[in-house]
Design an enzyme around this catalytic site. Structure first.
Site, PDB file in Angstrom:
ATOM      1  N   ALA A   1      -4.210   1.184   4.748  1.00 13.87           N
ATOM      2  CA  ALA A   1      -3.362  -0.442   4.228  1.00 13.87           C
ATOM      3  C   ALA A   1      -1.616   1.227   5.007  1.00 13.87           C
ATOM      4  CB  ALA A   1      -2.925  -0.181   2.880  1.00 13.87           C
ATOM      5  N   ASP A   2      -0.557   0.518   5.124  1.00  7.78           N
ATOM      6  CA  ASP A   2       0.999   0.879   5.815  1.00  7.78           C
ATOM      7  C   ASP A   2       1.402   0.376   5.572  1.00  7.78           C
ATOM      8  OD1 ASP A   2       1.415   4.473   6.507  1.00  7.78           O
ATOM      9  OD2 ASP A   2       2.634   3.178   7.575  1.00  7.78           O
ATOM     10  N   GLN A   3       2.649   0.802   5.294  1.00  4.80           N
ATOM     11  CA  GLN A   3       4.306  -0.167   5.301  1.00  4.80           C
ATOM     12  C   GLN A   3       5.178   0.336   6.193  1.00  4.80           C
ATOM     13  OE1 GLN A   3       6.348  -0.728   1.582  1.00  4.80           O
ATOM     14  NE2 GLN A   3       5.223  -2.423   2.300  1.00  4.80           N
TER      15      GLN A   3
ATOM     16  N   ALA B   1       1.225  -3.121   6.112  1.00  3.00           N
ATOM     17  CA  ALA B   1      -0.260  -3.320   7.603  1.00  3.00           C
ATOM     18  C   ALA B   1      -1.865  -3.443   6.506  1.00  3.00           C
ATOM     19  CB  ALA B   1      -0.734  -2.501   8.676  1.00  3.00           C
TER      20      ALA B   1
ATOM     21  N   LYS C   1      -6.054   5.381   9.324  1.00  5.08           N
ATOM     22  CA  LYS C   1      -5.963   6.189   7.795  1.00  5.08           C
ATOM     23  C   LYS C   1      -7.885   5.856   7.345  1.00  5.08           C
ATOM     24  CE  LYS C   1      -1.471   6.206   5.858  1.00  5.08           C
ATOM     25  NZ  LYS C   1      -0.480   4.981   5.417  1.00  5.08           N
TER      26      LYS C   1
END
Length: 196
Positions: A71-73, A108, A55
């Site tokens: 960011a990612d989850q 993250a 991203k």
């Protein structure tokens, strides 16, 4: 003195935007264009980190001299990845299947300095134990917390989702909402951006 680079949050998430706003920094948001399909053989932590970095990097051409936050989850339970249900029926089914179980969240965050092509990465781990829930409790929760359908695991911990949760084990309570702020503050400091 080094150049002050603009800060860009590479996320369309209203939750992450609210988190970053609390730090009192000037920033803009941009929606990344990156395929979020999980890849074969990846574990949840690897998926979260790959997506957060992807991203951020997808915005590098648009912001060639900036600090871009990606960011990612990923939520994981019972050997499978939990997505965002996106509708009430799917959320009811998901919450019923998670009743009384432990969910692992991998959140993250990356900070990409596009001017120097320098990246800092981190994945925060949070274990969430869900209460044993009745169908009536699940229906009542989703009626009162409609945004939960856009959250991994359908539990919006910073809202009424607190009533669904028995225990949270985390080093950074912000990570569960979607943005590990403790580590992000370190990353920003490394780039010369002080919060205080």
């Amino acid at each position: 003195m080094s150049e002050k680079l603009p800060l860009v949050l590479g996320s369309g998430s209203i939750f992450r935007r609210a988190q970053l706003t609390r730090l009192g920094l000037d920033f803009q948001t941009a929606s990344p264009d990156f395929d979020e399909t999980p890849q074969a053989g990846e574990n949840a932590e690897q998926t979260a980190l790959r997506l957060a970095e992807g991203k951020a990097r997808s915005l590098a051409a648009q912001f060639p001299r900036a600090l871009v936050i990606g960011a990612d989850q990923v939520a994981w339970c019972g050997g499978r990845q939990l997505g965002k249900p996106m509708n009430v029926a799917a959320a009811q089914q998901m919450l019923a299947s998670l009743s009384g179980k432990q969910i692992e969240f991998y959140s993250a965050v990356v900070l990409l300095n596009t001017a120097a092509n320098r990246i800092q990465t981190h994945v925060d781990y949070t274990a969430v134990t869900m209460r044993t829930l009745t169908d009536a409790q699940i229906r009542a929760y989703l009626a009162r917390e409609p945004d939960a359908v856009y959250c991994a695991g359908a539990a919006k911990s910073e809202g009424l989702g607190t009533a669904l949760i028995e225990e949270i084990d985390s080093r950074d309570p912000n990570a569960l909402i979607g943005l590990p702020l403790f580590r992000l503050i370190d990353f920003l400091r490394n780039e010369g951006v002080e919060i205080l």
